[in-house]
Design an enzyme around this catalytic site. Structure first.
Site, PDB file in Angstrom:
ATOM      1  CB  ILE A   1      -3.953  -2.067  -6.292  1.00  0.00           C
ATOM      2  CG1 ILE A   1      -3.887  -3.064  -7.007  1.00  0.00           C
ATOM      3  CG2 ILE A   1      -4.000  -2.267  -4.468  1.00  0.00           C
ATOM      4  CD1 ILE A   1      -2.954  -3.857  -7.003  1.00  0.00           C
ATOM      5  CG  ASP A   2      -4.371   3.669  -8.287  1.00  0.00           C
ATOM      6  OD1 ASP A   2      -5.434   3.755  -7.484  1.00  0.00           O
ATOM      7  OD2 ASP A   2      -3.328   3.989  -8.384  1.00  0.00           O
TER       8      ASP A   2
END
Length: 359
Positions: free
Chosen positions: A165-166
């Site tokens: 995920i970012d």
């Protein structure tokens, strides 16, 4: 020495700040000497054939940006290499050792057994070392956490993170401790049998309570740090589908649940921007501007206070479900909102209550 798309991607992105681009310092990242019997051929084709981990498109962009040199001089992608040429990739920052080192960084481990770990990642932590972030990442922290497990090698791609995920997205991730676990979990993600949902605060109100967004995700040609949405039949980017459902409405913003059919880079952020509802406080995708609401000074102050309270895209990987690789048991996890997101949602709830009362 081989290069890959990650290294070429590095060539096309800003440096990490240790050296300013264009200050005159150049560093060699790879070198290839053309064989004596080589016939004249375009350099992009030559490198694509000799470097199987690099795409021809990426090679062309690196050459056209002036990063690929022949005999010490920059060349364009249509240059034809000849016998004896020395081809190099020259960047304005040093080559970094990509070996992952264990670092004593706290981890929020939700679940752990001999096959896997489920981690609740905090916002602001980079998941994997890359351009500009070569330490202090989640992968470095995992390496420290598992440093006494002889079978776990953080530099072995057959173990470790199954998905990402970012940096400024919080929430759940699964880590495989064994090759068999990573193979099993990887298949589940590929076959879309895992269950993942995200909570996001986005700008604007929806006329409908749920919907589906379909559009290919590809690199934005105007901003290489941002992804763009292209028509499904365009042949550009990779197919992507996001389902969303309205959870709460706050007049000028909406709390939504997003479920992914695919897992493309920045998928939710790009898809929501595409339909006119960028994530709140998402600077890269236009969410740090006042997109909806009043023109009053008090409203502008309220929004600025919101940005200060949660200065990142409001996106949280809330649930994660999969089948355990060895037991076959269904595993389901839920992560509560982090403090900044919870405080922001409360602020919007109070705002809409006050507004309804005032009206």
């Amino acid at each position: 020495m081989e290069m890959d798309d990650i290294e070429l991607e590095e060539a096309l992105l800003p440096g990490d700040g240790s050296q300013e681009p264009g200050d005159g310092g150049l560093y060699e990242h790879f070198r290839i000497e053309v064989d004596p019997g080589q016939v004249a051929v375009r350099i992009d084709k030559f490198l694509a054939e000799h470097q199987p981990h690099s795409s021809r498109n990426r090679i062309q962009k690196a050459a056209d940006a002036g990063f690929i040199h022949v005999n010490g001089t920059p060349v364009k992608s249509n240059y034809k290499v000849r016998a004896g040429d020395v081809v190099t990739l020259m960047l304005d920052r040093p080559h970094y050792d990509t070996t992952i080192e264990a670092e004593d960084i706290p981890l929020d481990v939700v679940y752990e057994d001999d096959q896997l770990m489920v981690i609740n990642k905090s916002a602001g932590m980079v998941v994997h070392p890359g351009c500009g972030n070569f330490s202090g990442t989640l992968v470095n922290a995992i390496a420290w956490h598992l440093k006494d497990l002889e079978s776990y090698d953080p530099n072995d791609p057959e173990v470790g993170l199954v998905h990402r995920i970012d940096k400024d997205t919080s929430g759940l991730l699964v880590v495989a401790k064994t090759p068999d676990a990573k193979t099993s979990l990887g298949k589940q993600f590929f076959q879309k049998t895992t269950h993942r949902s995200y909570n996001a605060l986005v700008w604007g109100n929806f006329t409908e309570n749920e919907g589906r967004i379909e559009g290919n995700i590809g690199r934005d040609p105007r901003d290489r740090l941002r992804m763009e949405v292209f028509p499904p039949d365009s042949g550009i980017g990779k197919p992507a589908v996001t389902h969303y459902k309205v959870l709460e409405r706050y007049g000028y913003t909406t709390l939504v649940e997003c479920i992914l059919e695919t897992g493309r880079t920045h998928q939710i952020r790009a898809h929501m921007r595409h339909i006119g509802h960028p994530l709140f406080a998402d600077e890269r995708y236009g969410g740090c501007e006042i997109r909806r609401g009043e023109r009053t000074a008090s409203y502008k102050a309220f929004i600025q206070n919101c940005f200060h309270l949660c200065p990142r895209q409001v996106l949280h990987a809330r649930t994660l479900g999969f089948v355990h690789p060895t037991t076959g048991q269904q595993m389901d996890f839920t992560s509560e909102w982090p403090e900044d997101m919870a405080a922001l949602i409360d602020k919007w709830r109070n705002y809409i209550k006050y507004k309804e009362y005032a009206d």
